[in-house]
Design an enzyme around this catalytic site. Sequence first.
Site, PDB file in Angstrom:
ATOM      1  N   HIS A  76       0.863  -1.186   0.000  1.00 24.61           N
ATOM      2  CA  HIS A  76       0.000   0.000   0.000  1.00 24.61           C
ATOM      3  C   HIS A  76       0.896   1.231   0.000  1.00 24.61           C
ATOM      4  CE1 HIS A  76       0.846  -0.526   4.274  1.00 24.61           C
ATOM      5  NE2 HIS A  76       0.314   0.648   4.550  1.00 24.61           N
ATOM      6  N   HIS A 123       1.198   4.094   2.039  1.00 22.34           N
ATOM      7  CA  HIS A 123       1.579   4.966   3.136  1.00 22.34           C
ATOM      8  C   HIS A 123       3.079   5.243   3.063  1.00 22.34           C
ATOM      9  CE1 HIS A 123      -2.152   4.059   5.804  1.00 22.34           C
ATOM     10  NE2 HIS A 123      -2.324   5.138   5.069  1.00 22.34           N
ATOM     11  N   ASP A 146       5.569   5.187   4.918  1.00 23.83           N
ATOM     12  CA  ASP A 146       6.610   4.329   5.497  1.00 23.83           C
ATOM     13  C   ASP A 146       6.772   3.038   4.700  1.00 23.83           C
ATOM     14  OD1 ASP A 146       4.005   3.647   6.481  1.00 23.83           O
ATOM     15  OD2 ASP A 146       4.915   2.394   8.023  1.00 23.83           O
ATOM     16  N   HIS A 147       6.052   2.898   3.570  1.00 23.07           N
ATOM     17  CA  HIS A 147       6.084   1.656   2.802  1.00 23.07           C
ATOM     18  C   HIS A 147       6.607   1.810   1.372  1.00 23.07           C
ATOM     19  CE1 HIS A 147       3.900  -1.228   5.468  1.00 23.07           C
ATOM     20  NE2 HIS A 147       3.640  -0.081   6.079  1.00 23.07           N
TER      21      HIS A 147
END
Length: 288
Positions: free
Chosen positions: A78, A80, A82-83
């Site tokens: 996904h 976000h 932090d990804h």
Amino acid sequence: MALPPQPWPTGDVEQLEPLVARVLAPNASPFTYTGTQTYLVGTTDLAVIDAGPADDRHLAALIRAIAGREVTAIMCTHTHRDHSPAAAPLAEATGAPVVGCAPLVIETDQPRLDAAFDRSYAPDRVLEDGEAMAGRGWTLRAVHTPGHTSNHLCFALEESGALFTGDHVMGWSTSVVVPPDGDMGDYLSSLSALQERQDRVYYPAHGGPVEKPRQLVRGMIGHRRARERQIEKLLREEARAIEALVPVMYKGVDERLWPAASMSVYAHLLDMERRGTVARLGDVWTTS
């Protein structure tokens, strides 16, 4: 939940099983635990799952872990921040395509309980539910798991029975479901779908491996249903605003966490309203 004692294996390559290695990003926080975990799948050629935040130290650690091997795909669960932000510079460094979830940017003026969305994410290929990427000795199949975000995917490693769960199921905490994009009904449906699967182990983006996945998922569903029953009981007693529900439901919990609890209660209420269990009058909610 408190963070475990340091040192953490930040930047190190940890071999979890013959086809799976893990590299921890240096972005520990109350919402990411010890940091975002990037997974390398394969031996001679690799898939990289959730390249992580835009951090030069983490990118350098990933390049060291890849060690000159071919990267077949950079896969994102996904978007976000932090990804997925490290996907683009890693693609530039390796020549690999970025594949996985669809792009998604949702802006809200509500308090954030998780990372904001990555505006830079531009996949070369979006995987639909059931589509796969394959390399030499590995096959990763997409499993659509909306709820935490509407574009969330898990990836099933068919050769070993492992499931990379991103933020849908984590190894240290329940997943945050924040409207308007997070949807409690979708989240529970996705959990039920995972419970029907026969995955051997979950590798989440945050926290340790989940060795008894179906047991954990059953408990997560039970926890959410218990919260729903608690809300319904309180609203049968009297109509209440979310601000009046949270102190009762989360009595004894650090008040600094109440804004996060409010978003979780709101997600439950929206799902219950859609099913006709509750109704709202302005800021006040009541049973239907």
